[in-house]
Each structure stands twice: as structure tokens, then as C-alpha cells.
Design a protein around this motif. Sequence first.
Motif, PDB file in Angstrom:
ATOM      1  N   PRO A  40      28.316  41.866  34.689  1.00 43.97           N
ATOM      2  CA  PRO A  40      28.458  43.077  35.511  1.00 43.97           C
ATOM      3  C   PRO A  40      27.345  44.101  35.290  1.00 43.97           C
ATOM      4  CG  PRO A  40      30.039  43.091  33.708  1.00 43.97           C
ATOM      5  CD  PRO A  40      29.329  41.774  33.631  1.00 43.97           C
ATOM      6  N   ASN A  41      26.296  43.724  34.573  1.00 45.80           N
ATOM      7  CA  ASN A  41      25.079  44.563  34.567  1.00 45.80           C
ATOM      8  C   ASN A  41      24.367  44.451  35.908  1.00 45.80           C
ATOM      9  OD1 ASN A  41      24.573  41.856  33.907  1.00 45.80           O
ATOM     10  ND2 ASN A  41      22.849  42.291  32.559  1.00 45.80           N
ATOM     11  N   ALA A  42      24.661  43.386  36.663  1.00 47.48           N
ATOM     12  CA  ALA A  42      24.061  43.212  37.991  1.00 47.48           C
ATOM     13  C   ALA A  42      24.755  44.119  38.999  1.00 47.48           C
ATOM     14  CB  ALA A  42      24.203  41.759  38.425  1.00 47.48           C
ATOM     15  N   GLY A  43      24.009  44.529  40.014  1.00 50.25           N
ATOM     16  CA  GLY A  43      24.574  45.251  41.156  1.00 50.25           C
ATOM     17  C   GLY A  43      23.852  44.745  42.376  1.00 50.25           C
ATOM     18  N   HIS A  44      24.520  43.901  43.154  1.00 53.86           N
ATOM     19  CA  HIS A  44      23.876  43.252  44.306  1.00 53.86           C
ATOM     20  C   HIS A  44      24.476  43.818  45.588  1.00 53.86           C
ATOM     21  CE1 HIS A  44      22.695  39.507  41.706  1.00 53.86           C
ATOM     22  NE2 HIS A  44      22.212  40.647  41.252  1.00 53.86           N
ATOM     23  N   THR A  45      23.635  44.499  46.366  1.00 58.10           N
ATOM     24  CA  THR A  45      24.114  45.215  47.547  1.00 58.10           C
ATOM     25  C   THR A  45      23.992  44.358  48.801  1.00 58.10           C
ATOM     26  OG1 THR A  45      23.151  47.137  46.468  1.00 58.10           O
ATOM     27  CG2 THR A  45      23.940  47.448  48.729  1.00 58.10           C
ATOM     28  N   ILE A  46      25.057  44.372  49.606  1.00 54.23           N
ATOM     29  CA  ILE A  46      25.094  43.573  50.830  1.00 54.23           C
ATOM     30  C   ILE A  46      25.591  44.456  51.968  1.00 54.23           C
ATOM     31  CG2 ILE A  46      26.264  41.606  51.930  1.00 54.23           C
ATOM     32  CD1 ILE A  46      26.398  40.502  48.954  1.00 54.23           C
ATOM     33  N   LEU A  47      24.880  44.444  53.078  1.00 55.44           N
ATOM     34  CA  LEU A  47      25.241  45.261  54.241  1.00 55.44           C
ATOM     35  C   LEU A  47      25.301  44.399  55.483  1.00 55.44           C
ATOM     36  CD1 LEU A  47      23.999  48.081  52.789  1.00 55.44           C
ATOM     37  CD2 LEU A  47      23.601  48.580  55.177  1.00 55.44           C
ATOM     38  N   PHE A  48      26.432  44.420  56.173  1.00 60.35           N
ATOM     39  CA  PHE A  48      26.507  43.756  57.472  1.00 60.35           C
ATOM     40  C   PHE A  48      27.618  44.388  58.297  1.00 60.35           C
ATOM     41  CE2 PHE A  48      30.328  41.294  56.556  1.00 60.35           C
ATOM     42  CZ  PHE A  48      30.310  41.203  55.181  1.00 60.35           C
ATOM     43  N   GLU A  49      27.476  44.365  59.586  1.00 59.98           N
ATOM     44  CA  GLU A  49      28.474  44.909  60.524  1.00 59.98           C
ATOM     45  C   GLU A  49      28.985  46.279  60.077  1.00 59.98           C
ATOM     46  OE1 GLU A  49      31.281  41.694  60.465  1.00 59.98           O
ATOM     47  OE2 GLU A  49      29.803  40.289  61.296  1.00 59.98           O
ATOM     48  N   GLY A  50      28.060  47.109  59.598  1.00 55.09           N
ATOM     49  CA  GLY A  50      28.418  48.471  59.196  1.00 55.09           C
ATOM     50  C   GLY A  50      29.177  48.555  57.885  1.00 55.09           C
ATOM     51  N   LYS A  51      29.382  47.407  57.212  1.00 60.87           N
ATOM     52  CA  LYS A  51      30.100  47.428  55.926  1.00 60.87           C
ATOM     53  C   LYS A  51      29.116  47.249  54.776  1.00 60.87           C
ATOM     54  CE  LYS A  51      32.715  44.181  57.721  1.00 60.87           C
ATOM     55  NZ  LYS A  51      33.654  43.086  57.942  1.00 60.87           N
ATOM     56  N   LYS A  52      29.420  47.906  53.656  1.00 57.38           N
ATOM     57  CA  LYS A  52      28.545  47.783  52.493  1.00 57.38           C
ATOM     58  C   LYS A  52      29.367  47.359  51.275  1.00 57.38           C
ATOM     59  CE  LYS A  52      25.804  50.597  49.380  1.00 57.38           C
ATOM     60  NZ  LYS A  52      25.110  51.857  49.137  1.00 57.38           N
ATOM     61  N   PHE A  53      28.870  46.400  50.533  1.00 56.76           N
ATOM     62  CA  PHE A  53      29.516  45.939  49.308  1.00 56.76           C
ATOM     63  C   PHE A  53      28.493  45.906  48.183  1.00 56.76           C
ATOM     64  CE2 PHE A  53      31.748  44.022  52.869  1.00 56.76           C
ATOM     65  CZ  PHE A  53      33.070  44.284  52.570  1.00 56.76           C
ATOM     66  N   VAL A  54      28.931  46.260  46.972  1.00 57.39           N
ATOM     67  CA  VAL A  54      28.071  46.074  45.804  1.00 57.39           C
ATOM     68  C   VAL A  54      28.782  45.093  44.872  1.00 57.39           C
ATOM     69  CG1 VAL A  54      26.884  47.150  43.854  1.00 57.39           C
ATOM     70  CG2 VAL A  54      27.126  48.415  45.996  1.00 57.39           C
ATOM     71  N   LEU A  55      28.210  43.897  44.740  1.00 62.51           N
ATOM     72  CA  LEU A  55      28.819  42.862  43.901  1.00 62.51           C
ATOM     73  C   LEU A  55      28.198  42.872  42.517  1.00 62.51           C
ATOM     74  CD1 LEU A  55      28.980  39.957  46.495  1.00 62.51           C
ATOM     75  CD2 LEU A  55      30.776  41.571  45.861  1.00 62.51           C
ATOM     76  N   ARG A  56      29.028  42.643  41.508  1.00 67.28           N
ATOM     77  CA  ARG A  56      28.535  42.681  40.133  1.00 67.28           C
ATOM     78  C   ARG A  56      28.618  41.297  39.480  1.00 67.28           C
ATOM     79  NH1 ARG A  56      30.649  47.731  41.505  1.00 67.28           N
ATOM     80  NH2 ARG A  56      29.051  49.291  41.138  1.00 67.28           N
ATOM     81  N   GLY A 130      18.101  51.413  27.075  1.00 67.59           N
ATOM     82  CA  GLY A 130      18.596  51.934  28.353  1.00 67.59           C
ATOM     83  C   GLY A 130      19.442  50.880  29.050  1.00 67.59           C
ATOM     84  N   THR A 131      20.360  50.280  28.310  1.00 64.35           N
ATOM     85  CA  THR A 131      21.194  49.212  28.890  1.00 64.35           C
ATOM     86  C   THR A 131      22.166  49.798  29.909  1.00 64.35           C
ATOM     87  OG1 THR A 131      23.065  49.386  27.363  1.00 64.35           O
ATOM     88  CG2 THR A 131      21.187  48.048  26.629  1.00 64.35           C
ATOM     89  N   THR A 132      22.837  48.907  30.600  1.00 67.31           N
ATOM     90  CA  THR A 132      23.842  49.354  31.576  1.00 67.31           C
ATOM     91  C   THR A 132      25.166  49.699  30.886  1.00 67.31           C
ATOM     92  OG1 THR A 132      24.572  47.077  31.930  1.00 67.31           O
ATOM     93  CG2 THR A 132      22.849  47.900  33.397  1.00 67.31           C
ATOM     94  N   GLY A 133      25.261  49.452  29.593  1.00 70.41           N
ATOM     95  CA  GLY A 133      26.487  49.795  28.858  1.00 70.41           C
ATOM     96  C   GLY A 133      27.650  48.849  29.146  1.00 70.41           C
ATOM     97  N   LYS A 134      27.347  47.699  29.700  1.00 66.02           N
ATOM     98  CA  LYS A 134      28.427  46.768  30.076  1.00 66.02           C
ATOM     99  C   LYS A 134      28.722  45.736  28.976  1.00 66.02           C
ATOM    100  CE  LYS A 134      28.803  48.645  34.126  1.00 66.02           C
ATOM    101  NZ  LYS A 134      29.805  49.688  34.278  1.00 66.02           N
ATOM    102  N   GLY A 135      28.108  45.884  27.817  1.00 63.01           N
ATOM    103  CA  GLY A 135      28.429  44.972  26.710  1.00 63.01           C
ATOM    104  C   GLY A 135      27.664  43.662  26.756  1.00 63.01           C
ATOM    105  N   ILE A 136      26.596  43.619  27.512  1.00 65.05           N
ATOM    106  CA  ILE A 136      25.863  42.364  27.724  1.00 65.05           C
ATOM    107  C   ILE A 136      25.242  41.848  26.417  1.00 65.05           C
ATOM    108  CG2 ILE A 136      23.938  41.292  28.999  1.00 65.05           C
ATOM    109  CD1 ILE A 136      26.368  42.190  30.780  1.00 65.05           C
TER     110      ILE A 136
END
Length: 422
Positions: A40-56, A130-136
Motif C-alpha cells: 500500500p505504499n503504491a497509489g495508482h490513479t485511474i480515471l474513466f467515465e468521470g470516475k476516479k479511483f486510487v488503488l494501493r 521519507g517513507t510512506t509510513g505503511k510499514g514496507i
Amino acid sequence: MTKGKVDALLGIVFGDEGKGKVVDFFTPRYDAVARYAGGPNAGHTILFEGKKFVLRSIPSGIFCENTQNFIGNGCVIAPDLFMKEARELEAAGYDPAKRIHISMRAHLILPTHRVLDLAYEAAKGKNKVGTTGKGIGPTYSDKAARIGLRVGDILENFTEKYAALKARHEQILRDLNYTNYDLAETEREWFEGVEYMKRCHLCNTETELNRLLAEGKNILAEGAQGSLLDIDHGTYPFVSSSSTTIGGVCTGLGVAPRDIGRVFGIFKAYSTRVGAGPFPVELFDTVGDEIRRIGHEYGAVTGRNRRCGWLDLVALNYAITINGVSDLVLMKNDVLDTFDTIKVCTAYTKDGVTTTDMPYDTAGWQPIYEELPGWKTPLTDIRQEEYFPERFKNYINYIETHTNTPIHIVSVGPDREATILR
Ligand code: GDP
Ligand code: IMO
Ligand code: MG
């Protein structure tokens, strides 16, 4: 029957290149999408049909009805964050649990791993990563130390195993004098997440993936982070803790090198980096601020300012070489629409020495730039290459010539539609 292939899409710089967008765009071509590293240090943004999601943690193939999604053994997973992410998708009308296969060998991020991440960072003071603090880092450390807990562990005597590892972490935290934390609420959600994960298909993902390949099905391996954040090949110690580069696809999914097909190396028309560490092309002036403002260069996970600079061909060529990139994917070109001049770093210099090879440590190296004229034309609505302004075509050609690698996709906006295949 011809065996299927594993194509890989890897971030080849410092992450946030637009992997989520392109994996989502590519997904209809594949039978499965598989994450092989990171968490979950990843943040992958996806936009389609006016919707936005950020997947981790969830693979970016999740929006395509007919594609299976895998979280491979090379990944680390936080059950509470995974559950939250899955529930957001449920709220939007998807049923992620039904189409996610999770490796029993993937390691679990415990709540105390996240506290340790913060404690280690605090102890490093001005040298912090400067980690994301997610315990990686702590989770991959426990994996290497052979004391970690894996997804398969949740199926038997789990509370005992959990308590033993937690006790070990608490001892370290006491030794570090880092005792001001309260885990009660987090632990409740974490164990709820463990139960939620059991709704997914927990399995030996390497067996499933190799079965798909034997049936002639094709798989897309979705990278997380970027090559310069790789534990071996990145700007150590300012890196993440997994193998983000091509070797990580084999170890993180259990697929053989001969089954790897195309390797898509994704990068932006300029450079960014989040967190600490050397970054020779970093701009500290208004140009850097402009790139950040226009490109919305703020972290998808932590909201931090991303450091910005011009494109770095030294870094790019290094990443192309170590990954064996067959095709480039050039993103966020529209962000440079208004600039009169566009600079590209072609070499580094330090103490009278000039190099195009990636130095052992990039700290202190200064960029040498070439200047190209900006195209000064909005790109976002263009859908066919023939309508690109000449100066933008020149920028594309310039990169292809200087990397000796074809650019397969050009992206001109965040939406799924703003993607031009060449
Ligand atoms: P990832 O981690 O590699 O998936 O990338 P992120 O999602 O962290 O960051 C990429 C950001 O750029 C996201 O906000 C995307 O919506 C956005 N984006 C992707 N492609 C383009 C593009 O071609 N143009 C613009 N302006 N934004 C883009
Ligand atoms: P995606 O997949 C950009 C950076 C952090 C930090 C370093 C180590 O969205 O491209 P970690 O929490 O992994 O121990 O942090 O790596 N980092 C990322 N930077 N994009 C990411 O992921 C990143 N994941 C980690 O900022 O410098
Ligand atoms: Mg990101």
C-alpha cells in the motif's frame, strides 16, 4: 497450443509515472493482471467515465469484467487497508473479492510494522528516507530475517503467531524509546481485514498463473514504485524495500524468464520524486513549481509535494538497460504544453568528469541539458498522432533516438481515453 506470455509494465524512474492508468487501458488485452512487488505504499490513479479511483494493493485490472487479478508472493499486504480499498470499490458497484487471487506466500504488514516504520524514520533524523509510513521496510526486513507472517498463516493458529511477532516488535519499540502509540482501534480493523481477505481466493498464485500461461492465456505484470526505488538498483538507501525491476516479476510471481514477453517502461515527459534522496535534475525555481502545479504533482498516498525536474536520459537509459525495456510509454505530455523551452538532461558532470552512465551515488552530480523548443499547443484533446504539433513529434523522436527504444504509447491526459497507441 502456444504458451501465453507475461508482459510487464514497470515504472522506470521514481514511481508515479501513470502505471495505474496504462494498466487499466491495457487490461482488455490480457486474461490476468498481477502485482508482483510492493504494497500500500503504491497509489495508482485511474480515471474513466468521470470516475476516479486510487488503488494501493489491488491490481489495476479490477475494472475489467473478464480479467482475473492477482496479488503475487512478492507483495506485502495490510489486511485493514486492503479491506478499506476493496470496500470503496464495492461502494462503486464492483465486487473485487470475487476476482482477486492472493498469494498465500505474500507477507502481512502488521500494525506494529507501521509503527516500526515511523520509529526507524524518527531515529534516522535528517537522514530519513521519507517513507510512506505503511510499514514496507520493516515487513520486508522480517521476510528476509525469516520471521515474517504470510497470508497462509491466517488459516491456522493465527492469533498465537500474531502475538509472538507483535511482542518482538514491541520490544524493539521499547528499545528505541518509541512507546507513544495506541493500536487498539487499528488492531480491531486489522483483524476485520483478515476475515475480509478470506473472501478472496487465497492460493498458490504461481501455480494458477503458470496454468493460465500453459492454456495460452496472457498476463500483464503491474509494477509498483519505479526502477530507481528498487532495493538493488535504486538510489540506495533512499529506496523502497522490494525488487521493482524486471527480476522482481519472476521472483514476485513465480514465472520463468523465458515466459516474459514485452517489457513496457513507463515514464513522464519530465521527472518527479517523492521522499528524500539524490535527484540531480531537481528544479528549485518557478519552473519546478509550474510543473508541480500543472501536473498536480502531489503524492497519491501521502499528499506530499513531489519534487519536479526535467527529463533525465541518464536515469532513463539505465532503467531501460537493466529492465530490457522493449517499448516505452510516455506520459503526462500535456503538462508541458505551455513551456517555451523544454530541457532534457543528457549527461551528468562532477569535478570535471562527465558521464552518461548511472553513477554509484548520484549525489553531487550536476545535469547537462540540451534545449528543445516547446510545442505551445494543447495536446489533451488530440487522439491521433498525425495531429500532434511538429515540435511535439520532434520531442518524441528525440527521446526515441536518445534511448534507442520505440515509444509505443503517448498519454495526453489523465482519462483512459487520452491515450494514443502508435
Ligand atoms: P502510478 O503510481 O504510476 O500509477 O501514478 P500515480 O497515479 O501516482 O500518478 C500519476 C498521476 O498523473 C495521476 O494523478 C494520474 O491521474 C495522472 N495522469 C496519468 N496520465 C496523465 C497524463 O497523460 N496527463 C496528465 N495531465 N495526467 C496524467
Ligand atoms: P507508486 O506505485 C513514488 C517512495 C517513498 C520513499 C521511498 C521508500 O505509486 O509509483 P516506502 O514507504 O516504500 O518504504 O518508501 O519510496 N515511494 C514511492 N514514490 N511512488 C510510489 O509508488 C512509491 N512507493 C514508495 O516516497 O521515498
Ligand atoms: Mg503513484
